[in-house]
Every structure is written in structure tokens, then in C-alpha cells.
Write a protein that holds these residues in place. Sequence first.
Motif, short mmCIF file in Angstrom:
data_model
loop_
_atom_site.label_atom_id
_atom_site.label_comp_id
_atom_site.label_asym_id
_atom_site.label_seq_id
_atom_site.Cartn_x
_atom_site.Cartn_y
_atom_site.Cartn_z
N ALA A 145 28.38 -17.38 6.15
CA ALA A 145 27.51 -16.51 5.35
C ALA A 145 26.31 -17.29 4.82
CB ALA A 145 28.31 -15.91 4.19
N ALA A 146 26.55 -18.52 4.36
CA ALA A 146 25.45 -19.34 3.84
C ALA A 146 24.46 -19.72 4.94
CB ALA A 146 26.00 -20.59 3.17
N SER A 147 24.95 -19.84 6.17
CA SER A 147 24.08 -20.25 7.28
C SER A 147 23.05 -19.18 7.64
CB SER A 147 24.93 -20.57 8.52
OG SER A 147 25.78 -21.67 8.28
N THR A 148 23.24 -17.96 7.17
CA THR A 148 22.25 -16.92 7.44
C THR A 148 20.92 -17.22 6.75
OG1 THR A 148 23.00 -15.58 5.56
CG2 THR A 148 24.04 -15.18 7.70
N MET B 148 10.51 -13.02 -2.61
CA MET B 148 11.54 -12.35 -3.44
C MET B 148 12.87 -13.09 -3.28
SD MET B 148 12.94 -8.43 -3.21
CE MET B 148 11.34 -7.76 -3.64
N THR B 149 13.51 -13.43 -4.34
CA THR B 149 14.75 -14.17 -4.26
C THR B 149 15.89 -13.28 -3.86
OG1 THR B 149 15.28 -13.76 -6.57
CG2 THR B 149 13.93 -15.71 -6.09
N THR B 150 17.01 -13.93 -3.50
CA THR B 150 18.20 -13.18 -3.10
C THR B 150 18.70 -12.32 -4.25
OG1 THR B 150 18.79 -14.96 -1.61
CG2 THR B 150 20.52 -13.39 -2.17
N GLN B 151 18.65 -12.90 -5.49
CA GLN B 151 19.12 -12.13 -6.62
C GLN B 151 18.26 -10.90 -6.86
OE1 GLN B 151 18.75 -15.31 -6.47
NE2 GLN B 151 20.68 -16.28 -7.05
N THR B 152 16.90 -11.05 -6.68
CA THR B 152 16.01 -9.91 -6.86
C THR B 152 16.27 -8.85 -5.82
OG1 THR B 152 14.35 -11.41 -7.74
CG2 THR B 152 13.60 -9.23 -7.07
N GLN B 153 16.50 -9.29 -4.56
CA GLN B 153 16.80 -8.33 -3.50
C GLN B 153 18.08 -7.56 -3.82
OE1 GLN B 153 17.03 -10.82 -0.12
NE2 GLN B 153 14.84 -10.97 0.18
N THR B 154 19.04 -8.30 -4.38
CA THR B 154 20.31 -7.66 -4.72
C THR B 154 20.10 -6.56 -5.75
OG1 THR B 154 21.51 -9.67 -4.27
CG2 THR B 154 22.62 -8.05 -5.63
N TRP C 125 35.75 -27.83 -1.26
CA TRP C 125 34.93 -27.14 -0.27
C TRP C 125 35.06 -25.63 -0.40
CZ3 TRP C 125 30.86 -28.19 2.43
CH2 TRP C 125 30.56 -29.51 2.74
N CYS C 126 36.23 -25.14 -0.79
CA CYS C 126 36.38 -23.69 -1.02
C CYS C 126 35.47 -23.23 -2.14
CB CYS C 126 37.84 -23.37 -1.35
SG CYS C 126 39.00 -23.47 0.03
N VAL C 127 35.43 -24.00 -3.23
CA VAL C 127 34.57 -23.65 -4.36
C VAL C 127 33.11 -23.74 -3.95
CG1 VAL C 127 33.89 -24.28 -6.70
CG2 VAL C 127 36.31 -24.36 -6.03
N LEU C 128 32.75 -24.85 -3.29
CA LEU C 128 31.36 -25.04 -2.87
C LEU C 128 30.93 -23.98 -1.86
CD1 LEU C 128 28.76 -26.70 -2.88
CD2 LEU C 128 29.76 -28.17 -1.11
N GLY C 129 31.81 -23.67 -0.91
CA GLY C 129 31.49 -22.65 0.09
C GLY C 129 31.26 -21.29 -0.53
N ARG D 44 25.01 -17.70 -3.19
CA ARG D 44 23.63 -18.07 -3.51
C ARG D 44 22.67 -17.87 -2.35
NH1 ARG D 44 19.20 -18.66 -4.16
NH2 ARG D 44 17.98 -20.10 -5.43
N TYR D 45 23.11 -18.14 -1.11
CA TYR D 45 22.16 -18.22 -0.01
C TYR D 45 22.35 -17.15 1.07
CZ TYR D 45 20.79 -22.68 -1.98
OH TYR D 45 20.32 -23.66 -2.82
N MET D 46 23.37 -16.33 0.99
CA MET D 46 23.54 -15.26 1.97
C MET D 46 22.31 -14.35 1.96
SD MET D 46 25.39 -13.57 4.20
CE MET D 46 25.45 -11.93 4.92
N ARG D 47 21.72 -14.14 3.12
CA ARG D 47 20.54 -13.27 3.23
C ARG D 47 20.99 -11.91 3.78
NH1 ARG D 47 15.70 -15.53 2.27
NH2 ARG D 47 14.75 -13.63 3.08
#
Length: 291
Positions: free
Chosen positions: A184-187, A1-7, A273-277, A283-286
Motif C-alpha cells: 500500500a505504501a509503495s503506491t 494536495m496532501t493525502t490527508q486533504t484528499q481523504t 516492522w508491523c507498526v512501521l508498515g 501515511r503514504y497510500m495514494r
Amino acid sequence: MTTQTQTRTSRSSGATATPRSSTGLAGSLRRTGSLVRAETTLLLRNRTALFNGVALAPAMVALLHFSGAFEAFVGEGAGTSVVGAFALTSLICFALMFVVYYNLASAYVARREELVLKRLRTGQCSDAEILAGAATPAVVTMLAQLVLGGVAIAVWIGLDVPANVLLLLVAVIGGTFVFAALAAASTAFTRTLESAQLSTLPIMAGALLLSGTTLPLTLLPERVQTLAEYTPLHPVAELLTIGLTGLGPDGVAVGLGETFALAAQPLAVLLAWCVLGAWLATRYMRWEPRR
């Protein structure tokens, strides 16, 4: 299940459970404040973490100063103000990595594994409010560390009046946002709280080594030096150096307007980096444990 689906699933399951009692900025601040108070209570109960987060700053400054590490890195011919500026720059960079990035990544993973994040998402709080509530105590701890460390540097080494205070604020605020977002992305690749020590190590080691505060970049190949300019911590260190000293690449002091010209490239890199972060965090926060 993707992050968007979980959301979508978690939002829909909680849509009828707890309707928003207030909307707009006032409601958002009220909810974020409640989360901050809860996180602060947990921090205050952990006296060891609180002591390490605040009191170790002047202790580290004292150790590196009296061992001659700052002077050896900058060069014996540098003035005390240049040494003090480098010491404060190093302190801020280490605080961003350990107090903000590592602590927040660990906090997010711990709250996720305890299903706290999942419960919060089915309630009134938005994703941004949840992340901000967890991040605020770490940011306040970092600021306390910088104040204590800065006072220690001013007393033991010496600091001049900053050449450009605005660049200092941009560097601290921008760096805090970048590494909070990266936490947050590192999760996404941190399965447990225990594994956070290893999963965050590549980003921490790479950012510090290429920032120019732990290793003279002139010792590295030219291509690596060019690459280092585009790593997330390097523009923060460069902006801090320019803002504190007002010195150009040749070591000559420049005026206020020229400091902005010198800061153009690191400012652009930090903004990128602010935009990318922000995108990586979105996108990747679990939010839920892997099953």
C-alpha cells in the motif's frame, strides 16, 4: 494536495451520497466480503495469473530440488529435514514477495488508476475494508501455494514435525501484514501499473538478498550481516527456521521453551516492522491518480 486533504475531500463529497447501512463488526465483515468476492472474480477470470500464483510453487520446488540448489545452499552434510525446512522457508519468503507484495502493489495501483478506490471511499467502505478486500485473494493464493509447495517438499525432500508451530504462524501472519502494508505504501512512488515492475524492485531485491534464503549472509561483511537482521524479510525467515527445525545457532536441537528465547529478537524486529508498515500505509497510500 496532501493525502490527508484528499481523504477529507473525498469523504465529505460522499458523505451524503451513500449513508452506511450497517455498522459494527457485522457490517464491516459484510462489506469486506463483498469486496473479496469482486476481487476473487477478477482473479478467477485471469487464468494465467491464477496458474502462476498456485501451480508454480511445486514446479519451483521440483526445479531447485532436482538441480541440487537446496542441498548446495545448506551444505552437503545437512540432513534431509534441514534441507526441507530451508526449502519451505525459501518458498514462503518468495511467496510473500511475489504473491503478496508485488501482486498487491500492482492491484492497488490498477484500482487507483481506474478510479475504483476513489469511488469505494465515497461509499460505505472504510479504508481498512478496501485494503483488506483487495488483499484477501492474494493471501488465499499464497496459502494455496504454500500448501502445494509444502506437500511437494515433504514428498521429494522430507519434512519433520515443526518444533514450534506458533512461531510458524506468527512468521506467516506477521510477514503477510508487513508486506501488504508495504504494498500500500509503495503506491506513493508507483505512478502507473507498468512502472510497478520497477518501483517495487528495490524492496523485493533488497529484502530477498538480505533474508538469508538467496545468499549466504556469511559471505557479506559483518556490518551488512548486522544490518540484514533488521530488514523486513530476515526476521520472517529466522522465525520460520527456528519454528521448523528447533535448532540453535550451533546446530544443536533445543526444547520448546528455548525456541521462544531464540525467537525473541526476530519477533521484536517483526513487530517493529508491523507498526512501521501500518504507519507507512496510512501515511503514504495514494487513493487517487496524480493529475
